[in-house]
Design a protein around this motif. Structure first.
Motif, short mmCIF file in Angstrom:
data_model
loop_
_atom_site.label_atom_id
_atom_site.label_comp_id
_atom_site.label_asym_id
_atom_site.label_seq_id
_atom_site.Cartn_x
_atom_site.Cartn_y
_atom_site.Cartn_z
N ALA A 63 0.83 -1.20 0.00
CA ALA A 63 0.00 0.00 0.00
C ALA A 63 0.87 1.26 0.00
CB ALA A 63 -0.93 -0.01 1.21
N ALA A 64 1.99 1.23 0.72
CA ALA A 64 2.92 2.37 0.73
C ALA A 64 3.54 2.57 -0.66
CB ALA A 64 4.01 2.15 1.77
N ARG A 65 3.89 1.47 -1.31
CA ARG A 65 4.45 1.56 -2.66
C ARG A 65 3.43 2.18 -3.62
NH1 ARG A 65 4.78 -1.20 -7.54
NH2 ARG A 65 3.11 -2.61 -6.93
N ARG A 66 2.20 1.74 -3.53
CA ARG A 66 1.15 2.28 -4.40
C ARG A 66 0.87 3.76 -4.09
NH1 ARG A 66 -3.19 -2.38 -5.77
NH2 ARG A 66 -1.67 -4.03 -6.12
N ALA A 67 0.94 4.12 -2.82
CA ALA A 67 0.74 5.51 -2.43
C ALA A 67 1.81 6.40 -3.06
CB ALA A 67 0.74 5.66 -0.92
N LEU A 68 3.06 5.95 -3.02
CA LEU A 68 4.14 6.72 -3.64
C LEU A 68 3.96 6.81 -5.16
CD1 LEU A 68 7.30 5.47 -1.70
CD2 LEU A 68 6.18 7.69 -1.50
N LEU A 69 3.64 5.68 -5.78
CA LEU A 69 3.44 5.67 -7.24
C LEU A 69 2.31 6.61 -7.65
CD1 LEU A 69 3.85 1.86 -8.02
CD2 LEU A 69 5.36 3.72 -8.79
N SER A 70 1.26 6.67 -6.84
CA SER A 70 0.12 7.52 -7.19
C SER A 70 0.46 9.00 -7.15
CB SER A 70 -1.06 7.24 -6.26
OG SER A 70 -0.84 7.80 -4.98
N TYR A 177 3.43 13.82 6.92
CA TYR A 177 3.35 12.37 7.12
C TYR A 177 1.91 11.91 7.32
CZ TYR A 177 8.38 12.58 7.46
OH TYR A 177 9.71 12.78 7.18
N ASP A 178 1.09 12.73 7.97
CA ASP A 178 -0.33 12.38 8.15
C ASP A 178 -1.01 12.18 6.80
OD1 ASP A 178 -0.17 12.42 10.91
OD2 ASP A 178 -0.94 14.47 11.09
N ARG A 179 -0.72 13.06 5.84
CA ARG A 179 -1.30 12.92 4.50
C ARG A 179 -0.83 11.62 3.84
NH1 ARG A 179 0.31 18.37 4.33
NH2 ARG A 179 1.99 17.89 2.86
N PHE A 180 0.43 11.29 4.01
CA PHE A 180 0.96 10.05 3.43
C PHE A 180 0.32 8.82 4.09
CE2 PHE A 180 4.22 6.66 3.27
CZ PHE A 180 4.20 6.43 1.90
N PHE A 181 0.21 8.82 5.41
CA PHE A 181 -0.41 7.69 6.11
C PHE A 181 -1.88 7.53 5.72
CE2 PHE A 181 3.00 8.38 9.48
CZ PHE A 181 3.73 7.26 9.10
N SER A 182 -2.58 8.64 5.50
CA SER A 182 -3.98 8.56 5.05
C SER A 182 -4.07 7.92 3.67
CB SER A 182 -4.60 9.96 4.99
OG SER A 182 -4.69 10.50 6.27
N LEU A 183 -3.11 8.22 2.81
CA LEU A 183 -3.10 7.62 1.48
C LEU A 183 -2.79 6.12 1.56
CD1 LEU A 183 -3.55 8.35 -1.45
CD2 LEU A 183 -1.13 8.98 -1.61
N ILE A 184 -1.90 5.72 2.46
CA ILE A 184 -1.64 4.29 2.67
C ILE A 184 -2.93 3.60 3.12
CG2 ILE A 184 -0.48 2.59 4.14
CD1 ILE A 184 1.96 4.38 4.19
N GLU A 185 -3.64 4.22 4.04
CA GLU A 185 -4.90 3.67 4.55
C GLU A 185 -5.91 3.49 3.41
OE1 GLU A 185 -6.77 1.80 7.31
OE2 GLU A 185 -5.24 3.13 8.13
N ARG A 186 -5.94 4.46 2.51
CA ARG A 186 -6.86 4.36 1.36
C ARG A 186 -6.52 3.14 0.49
NH1 ARG A 186 -6.30 8.25 -3.42
NH2 ARG A 186 -6.92 6.70 -4.92
N TYR A 187 -5.23 2.90 0.26
CA TYR A 187 -4.84 1.74 -0.57
C TYR A 187 -5.01 0.42 0.19
CZ TYR A 187 -3.41 4.50 -4.49
OH TYR A 187 -3.43 5.33 -5.58
N LEU A 188 -4.98 0.45 1.51
CA LEU A 188 -5.26 -0.77 2.29
C LEU A 188 -6.75 -1.12 2.21
CD1 LEU A 188 -3.06 -0.30 5.48
CD2 LEU A 188 -2.85 -2.10 3.75
N ASP A 189 -7.59 -0.09 2.16
CA ASP A 189 -9.03 -0.33 2.10
C ASP A 189 -9.50 -0.72 0.71
OD1 ASP A 189 -9.20 0.28 4.76
OD2 ASP A 189 -9.80 2.38 4.45
N ALA A 190 -8.67 -0.47 -0.31
CA ALA A 190 -9.07 -0.81 -1.68
C ALA A 190 -9.07 -2.33 -1.85
CB ALA A 190 -8.09 -0.18 -2.67
N PRO A 191 -10.04 -2.82 -2.64
CA PRO A 191 -10.09 -4.30 -2.81
C PRO A 191 -8.92 -4.81 -3.63
CG PRO A 191 -11.76 -3.19 -4.16
CD PRO A 191 -11.07 -2.14 -3.34
#
Length: 191
Positions: A63-70, A177-191
């Motif tokens: 999810a962190a990798r996808r957040a960075l790529l996005s 960092y809060d914005r980055f962690f929120s983006l990780i959370e979004r990719y964790l919730d994605a199916p």
């Protein structure tokens, strides 16, 4: 004559030592504070650089990798438990800035009694380093040699340009960092 030279030699050496000592001088206030930056390191138990996610280690790092790529980051290395990514910016004509993310995912240690019933949790440790580069121009000149006259140096309009690192720091802003962690959370919730 030799005896008077021996008497003057210690005085001359002392005078030279005092004169050289005056050249050294005391370090400036800026260099004192730059050398002691570690004194401000609190090692407090804040969550600026870490966050717990209810996900296995591999899922959290993915999810962190996808957040960075996005966000346009180039992934420089990716493993199941760590990700590094870099992005370049040019805020001014002769200034270049790079932000490099480092993410390490480790399993959260839970008490043995609740470990069997709880879903796996991962702590993501994140830091981002901002490097600032400035353009350095090195002008070139050409020489023209004529045997009868000698050589003549003429300025030429070309130059060798190179980027020189002028600053590097870990980004301390919690909101970043809060914005980055929120983006990780979004990719964790994605199916």
């Amino acid at each position: 004559m030799l005896l008077s030279a021996r008497r003057c030699l210690p005085g001359a050496l002392l005078l030279a030592a005092v004169a050289l000592g005056g050249c050294v001088g005391a370090p400036s206030t800026a260099s004192k504070s730059a050398n002691r930056v570690y004194l401000n390191e609190a090692f407090a138990s804040t969550e600026t650089f870490s966050r717990v996610f209810t996900s296995p280690v591999t899922g959290t790092c993915e999810a962190a990798r996808r957040a960075l790529l996005s966000q346009g980051y180039v992934i420089t290395s990716a493993r199941s438990d760590a990700v590094n990514g870099r992005k370049s910016f040019q805020p001014e004509a002769e200034v270049h800035v790079q932000i490099e993310f480092h993410i390490v995912c480790v399993p959260e240690v839970t008490p043995a009694a609740s470990a069997a019933s709880d879903p796996p949790s991962t702590i993501a440790f994140v830091n981002a380093v901002q490097d600032r580069y400035s353009l350095k121009k090195n002008p070139n000149s050409a020489s023209l040699g004529v045997s009868a006259i000698g050589s003549l140096s003429l300025p030429v309009s070309s130059s060798d340009d190179s980027l020189v690192k002028v600053a590097s720091e870990t980004i301390p802003a919690g909101a970043f960092y809060d914005r980055f962690f929120s983006l990780i959370e979004r990719y964790l919730d994605a199916p």
